[in-house]
Design a protein around this motif. Structure first.
Motif, PDB file in Angstrom:
ATOM      1  N   ALA A  34      56.427 -30.039 -72.990  1.00 52.09           N
ATOM      2  CA  ALA A  34      57.052 -31.114 -72.213  1.00 52.09           C
ATOM      3  C   ALA A  34      57.896 -30.556 -71.060  1.00 52.09           C
ATOM      4  N   GLY A  35      58.499 -29.396 -71.249  1.00 47.80           N
ATOM      5  CA  GLY A  35      59.388 -28.849 -70.243  1.00 47.80           C
ATOM      6  C   GLY A  35      58.760 -27.839 -69.320  1.00 47.80           C
ATOM      7  N   ARG A  36      57.500 -27.522 -69.561  1.00 51.40           N
ATOM      8  CA  ARG A  36      56.818 -26.500 -68.785  1.00 51.40           C
ATOM      9  C   ARG A  36      56.454 -27.037 -67.409  1.00 51.40           C
ATOM     10  N   ARG A  48      55.953 -28.671 -78.791  1.00 54.23           N
ATOM     11  CA  ARG A  48      56.055 -29.937 -78.049  1.00 54.23           C
ATOM     12  C   ARG A  48      57.142 -29.858 -76.981  1.00 54.23           C
ATOM     13  N   LEU A  49      58.288 -29.278 -77.329  1.00 52.17           N
ATOM     14  CA  LEU A  49      59.368 -29.114 -76.350  1.00 52.17           C
ATOM     15  C   LEU A  49      58.939 -28.189 -75.215  1.00 52.17           C
ATOM     16  N   TYR A  50      58.276 -27.103 -75.562  1.00 48.37           N
ATOM     17  CA  TYR A  50      57.811 -26.163 -74.551  1.00 48.37           C
ATOM     18  C   TYR A  50      56.817 -26.848 -73.600  1.00 48.37           C
ATOM     19  N   GLU A  68      58.559 -26.725 -87.670  1.00 55.19           N
ATOM     20  CA  GLU A  68      59.452 -26.268 -86.601  1.00 55.19           C
ATOM     21  C   GLU A  68      58.651 -25.732 -85.418  1.00 55.19           C
ATOM     22  N   GLU A  84      57.452 -28.640 -83.370  1.00 53.34           N
ATOM     23  CA  GLU A  84      58.541 -29.192 -82.553  1.00 53.34           C
ATOM     24  C   GLU A  84      58.802 -28.320 -81.326  1.00 53.34           C
ATOM     25  N   ARG A  85      58.842 -27.016 -81.537  1.00 49.08           N
ATOM     26  CA  ARG A  85      59.087 -26.098 -80.419  1.00 49.08           C
ATOM     27  C   ARG A  85      57.941 -26.131 -79.414  1.00 49.08           C
ATOM     28  N   ASP A  93      47.452 -28.247 -73.907  1.00 52.88           N
ATOM     29  CA  ASP A  93      48.361 -27.879 -72.825  1.00 52.88           C
ATOM     30  C   ASP A  93      47.880 -26.637 -72.081  1.00 52.88           C
TER      31      ASP A  93
END
Length: 84
Positions: free
Chosen positions: A80-82, A76-78, A70, A73-74, A48
């Motif tokens: 995906a939302g960046r 991946r969320l970061y 954890e 997971e964080r 990324d």
């Protein structure tokens, strides 16, 4: 002398090196689940952004006391939302 993998001892596996390093720093060596989560976390960070983000992201998770699963997971969320 180093071989082509950068290992000082020919035939030393990553797990053997990590076990020895764990002993040297007085910490437990990571098991398979933790190792895989850390490698996946490093992969998310490297893909990324730049490759150098991989080891630093793992270090940051450790300093923050966030476990590898954890942290993955964080990350991946970061990612995906960046904004791109």
């Amino acid at each position: 002398m180093s071989d082509e993998t950068g290992s000082e001892e020919p035939g030393t596996t990553a797990q053997q090196w990590l076990a020895g390093f764990a002993e040297a720093i007085g910490a437990p060596a990571p098991g398979l689940e933790v190792t895989e989560a850390l490698l996946n976390l490093a992969g998310v960070a490297a893909h990324d952004s730049e490759r150098i983000a991989a080891p630093i992201a793992c270090w940051m998770a450790g300093v923050a006391g966030v476990g590898p699963t954890e942290a993955l997971e964080r990350a991946r969320l970061y990612a995906a939302g960046r904004p791109r």
